[in-house]
Write a protein that holds these residues in place. Structure first.
Motif, PDB file in Angstrom:
ATOM      1  N   HIS A 183      20.839  43.672  87.275  1.00 17.56           N
ATOM      2  CA  HIS A 183      19.577  43.738  88.339  1.00 17.56           C
ATOM      3  C   HIS A 183      18.489  43.111  87.614  1.00 17.56           C
ATOM      4  N   ASN A 184      18.240  42.998  86.419  1.00 14.17           N
ATOM      5  CA  ASN A 184      17.069  41.714  85.415  1.00 14.17           C
ATOM      6  C   ASN A 184      15.985  42.238  85.787  1.00 14.17           C
ATOM      7  N   ASP A 185      15.391  43.324  86.495  1.00 18.33           N
ATOM      8  CA  ASP A 185      13.900  44.198  86.978  1.00 18.33           C
ATOM      9  C   ASP A 185      14.572  45.683  86.634  1.00 18.33           C
ATOM     10  N   PRO A 186      14.756  46.314  86.452  1.00 17.44           N
ATOM     11  CA  PRO A 186      14.721  47.246  86.838  1.00 17.44           C
ATOM     12  C   PRO A 186      13.555  47.672  86.069  1.00 17.44           C
ATOM     13  N   ASN A 187      12.225  47.759  86.232  1.00 19.79           N
ATOM     14  CA  ASN A 187      10.511  47.924  86.139  1.00 19.79           C
ATOM     15  C   ASN A 187      10.177  49.492  86.502  1.00 19.79           C
ATOM     16  N   LEU A 188       9.443  49.857  86.499  1.00 24.47           N
ATOM     17  CA  LEU A 188       8.929  50.940  86.585  1.00 24.47           C
ATOM     18  C   LEU A 188       8.732  51.025  88.097  1.00 24.47           C
ATOM     19  N   GLU A 202       9.426  57.915  95.469  1.00 24.10           N
ATOM     20  CA  GLU A 202       8.060  58.168  94.361  1.00 24.10           C
ATOM     21  C   GLU A 202       8.763  56.478  93.641  1.00 24.10           C
ATOM     22  N   THR A 203       8.236  55.322  93.723  1.00 23.75           N
ATOM     23  CA  THR A 203       7.865  54.782  92.452  1.00 23.75           C
ATOM     24  C   THR A 203       6.930  54.921  91.373  1.00 23.75           C
ATOM     25  N   VAL A 204       6.929  54.336  90.632  1.00 24.27           N
ATOM     26  CA  VAL A 204       6.065  54.344  88.834  1.00 24.27           C
ATOM     27  C   VAL A 204       4.640  53.551  88.999  1.00 24.27           C
TER      28      VAL A 204
END
Length: 266
Positions: free
Chosen positions: A130-135, A75-77
């Motif tokens: 990574h520069n974009d470890p968004n939810l 799952e991603t948030v």
């Protein structure tokens, strides 16, 4: 039988263009694809990815000219955020996953590749962040972060820059009035907890608040430029409140810098 393609949500830049085919994900190629493919192959060689963990595995390019990656179950948030994703345990696991990524990528040489979006020179320290470890770019299983996805913005940076990006998004670092989930009122606590769970050293703690504030400027400038060049999803995002939120958050960083630093160092 023809392959069945199921559209995945994708991020802002690739919305509507990412599909699942069986146990694979197909995504558009980019000018920086050669670089990100080399990075993913490195992560596989050093054992960070594989078996559905760590990061996607590069499988090739399909007949339509799309990169083919392994599909990572989990799952991603995404909104509305599930309760488990807002817990301290989930936050800890994101910090620990990011630390493992930084250990794995330490031996990768980025110098011969073309990358996507340069980060400020002060935060380029010989590592591909990574520069974009968004939810929505972290895969969870049973409430634990197990993999990073969407390496489109990866490039020369630093562990500090990645931590700043992650904590800005996961704490989150913004005005309380703009936080509409259980994290409201807990920014300072979650900031400190993420730094502790990652194991951030004192020297980087002293720089983290400034890095997070600049990271917000960097990220929102990327969105603004996308909107101005006509990208439909960036334009929608920028013109439906993102510009105003950017101004409020920039002001918030200025007025709360002392409290943020105190939370990290006390």
């Amino acid at each position: 039988m023809p392959e069945v393609e199921t559209q995945l949500l994708g991020g802002t830049a690739n919305r509507g263009l990412v599909v699942r085919v069986g146990d694979t994900v197909r995504r558009p190629l980019r000018p920086s694809s050669t670089a990100t493919h080399a990075l993913l192959q490195h992560l596989e060689r050093v054992g960070f990815s594989g078996g559905g963990n760590g990061a996607p595995t590069l499988l090739g390019v399909d007949a339509q000219g799309r990169e083919v990656l392994s599909f990572l179950p989990g799952e991603t948030v995404t909104p509305p955020y599930p309760d488990w994703s807002m817990t301290d345990a989930a936050l800890d696991s994101v910090a620990q996953l990011l630390r493992r990524y930084h250990s794995a990528v330490a031996g990768f040489d980025p110098d011969t590749f073309e990358w996507a979006e340069p980060v400020p020179p002060a935060y380029v320290e010989g590592m591909v962040s990574h520069n974009d470890p968004n939810l929505d770019n972290v895969v969870f299983r049973d409430g634990v972060a197990v993999a990073l996805i969407d390496f489109d913005l990866a490039g020369p940076g630093s562990a500090l820059w990645d931590v700043a990006t992650a904590i800005r998004l996961w704490a989150p670092l913004r005005p309380d009035a703009d936080i509409n989930d259980p994290r409201r009122g807990r920014a300072l606590t979650r900031l400190r907890r993420f730094a502790d769970s990652y194991g951030l050293g004192e020297a980087d703690r002293l720089r983290l608040v400034d890095a997070a504030a600049l990271n917000h400027v960097w990220c929102m400038d990327y969105v603004r430029r996308g909107a101005e060049t006509g990208h439909p999803w960036f334009r929608q995002r920028w013109t439906t409140g993102e510009a105003d939120l950017t101004d409020r958050t920039n002001h918030w960083f200025t007025t709360h810098a002392s409290a943020l630093r105190q939370a990290l160092l006390s």
